[in-house]
Write a protein that holds these residues in place. Structure first.
Motif, PDB file in Angstrom:
ATOM      1  N   ASP A  95       1.142  -1.024   0.352  1.00  0.00           N
ATOM      2  CA  ASP A  95       0.297   0.150  -0.089  1.00  0.00           C
ATOM      3  C   ASP A  95       1.019   1.258  -0.471  1.00  0.00           C
ATOM      4  OD1 ASP A  95       1.428  -0.267   2.722  1.00  0.00           O
ATOM      5  OD2 ASP A  95      -0.783  -0.074   3.833  1.00  0.00           O
ATOM      6  N   ARG A  98      -0.755   3.396  -3.235  1.00  0.00           N
ATOM      7  CA  ARG A  98      -2.473   3.512  -3.600  1.00  0.00           C
ATOM      8  C   ARG A  98      -3.244   1.905  -2.588  1.00  0.00           C
ATOM      9  NH1 ARG A  98       0.445   1.336  -8.036  1.00  0.00           N
ATOM     10  NH2 ARG A  98      -0.229   3.448  -8.705  1.00  0.00           N
ATOM     11  N   ASP A 101      -1.753  -2.194  -4.679  1.00  0.00           N
ATOM     12  CA  ASP A 101      -0.080  -1.067  -5.138  1.00  0.00           C
ATOM     13  C   ASP A 101       0.309  -3.190  -5.660  1.00  0.00           C
ATOM     14  OD1 ASP A 101       1.540   0.300  -6.140  1.00  0.00           O
ATOM     15  OD2 ASP A 101       2.792   0.351  -3.991  1.00  0.00           O
ATOM     16  N   ASN A 103       3.244  -4.558  -6.761  1.00  0.00           N
ATOM     17  CA  ASN A 103       4.847  -4.431  -6.834  1.00  0.00           C
ATOM     18  C   ASN A 103       5.532  -5.269  -7.244  1.00  0.00           C
ATOM     19  OD1 ASN A 103       5.676  -5.844  -4.354  1.00  0.00           O
ATOM     20  ND2 ASN A 103       5.117  -4.239  -2.861  1.00  0.00           N
TER      21      ASN A 103
END
Length: 269
Positions: A95, A98, A101, A103
């Motif tokens: 997070d 956002r 998120d 990654n």
């Protein structure tokens, strides 16, 4: 004068023969139908697909959710063994930028051919794994290929089933990582408590040998899991809690991290 008419003996013996034959037929069991023989070679006899998501404990903003989608496919079963293919896509979400998120986007591809003997299955395996940064710059390839062997077996104890296996693999090609070899063993079982409900338990242990280039010793990871397995014909759902030590959780860093996770898994049959 009374005349006695005698019946001919051939008719009498014919009558006796018919009666005996009918009695014997009534006492003989009906012929059993022969089950159709299974073909010695079957194409695409089995496929299992899975989708899972779990929430990760801790305050690391890079590791909040772990989701996987993949499956195992038997391409051909030749009676004494089988040739199989597996694939899995894993997305790690945090997070940081956002709420959800992504990654990391990580891939596993593998293949095997096996031989069944005395309840065991012996297989030669090939394992490819690559790791990628998602929505971030990643110019370094992080990937490795392994080849080795596997031995596995299934056990049943009343209403419980246990699948156990161990892989021994050596690295044949690698980029960025310091891995040399791996021994990975695991067990997974169900104990039926209701026609549609079973208690799930699983454990995996992984020992990873390294080449010393990162000034660290061999690495050990594990995962323990328990929960409920719910099934009703065409598929199954699992709800679980796990404890895990993950090796090199971030693609560009070396080390371990511990998680407690809560999640679900959907399975096809």
């Amino acid at each position: 004068m009374i005349h006695v008419v005698r019946r001919s003996r051939p008719h009498l013996w014919a009558l006796v023969f018919v009666l005996c034959a009918r009695a014997a037929a009534a006492q003989s069991p009906a012929p059993q139908e022969t089950a159709p023989a299974q073909p010695s070679v079957q194409f695409l006899p089995h496929a299992l697909f899975r989708l899972s998501a779990e929430h990760l404990s801790g305050q690391d903003e890079s590791f909040q959710w772990d989701a996987n989608f993949g499956g195992d496919l038997d391409i051909v079963d030749y009676g004494s063994g089988r040739a199989s293919f597996e694939a899995n896509y894993q997305v790690i979400m945090g997070d940081e930028f956002r709420r959800f998120d992504p990654n990391q986007g990580n891939y596993i591809l593998g293949g095997s051919t096996s031989l069944r003997r005395s309840g065991y299955e012996f297989a030669g395996v090939f394992h490819h794994e690559s790791r990628h940064l998602s929505d971030r710059a990643n110019r370094v390839a992080v990937a490795w290929n392994m080849a080795g062997g596997r031995i596995s077996r299934a056990y049943t104890f009343g209403s419980a089933r246990l699948d156990a296996g161990v892989d021994v693999r050596t690295v044949v090609a690698k980029s960025f990582v310091d891995y040399d070899w791996e021994i990975a063993g695991g067990v997974r079982g169900h104990a039926q408590v209701h026609p549609h409900v079973a208690v799930l338990f699983a454990g995996d242990l992984r020992r990873l040998g390294v080449d010393g280039s990162q000034n660290r010793g061999d690495q050990t990871g594990f995962r323990l899991e328990t929960g409920l397995h719910l099934s009703d014909g065409g598929g199954a759902a699992e709800f679980f809690i796990s404890a895990e030590r993950r090796i090199d959780p971030y693609p560009l860093e070396f080390g371990t991290i511990n998680f407690v996770t809560v999640g679900f898994r959907l399975l096809s049959h």
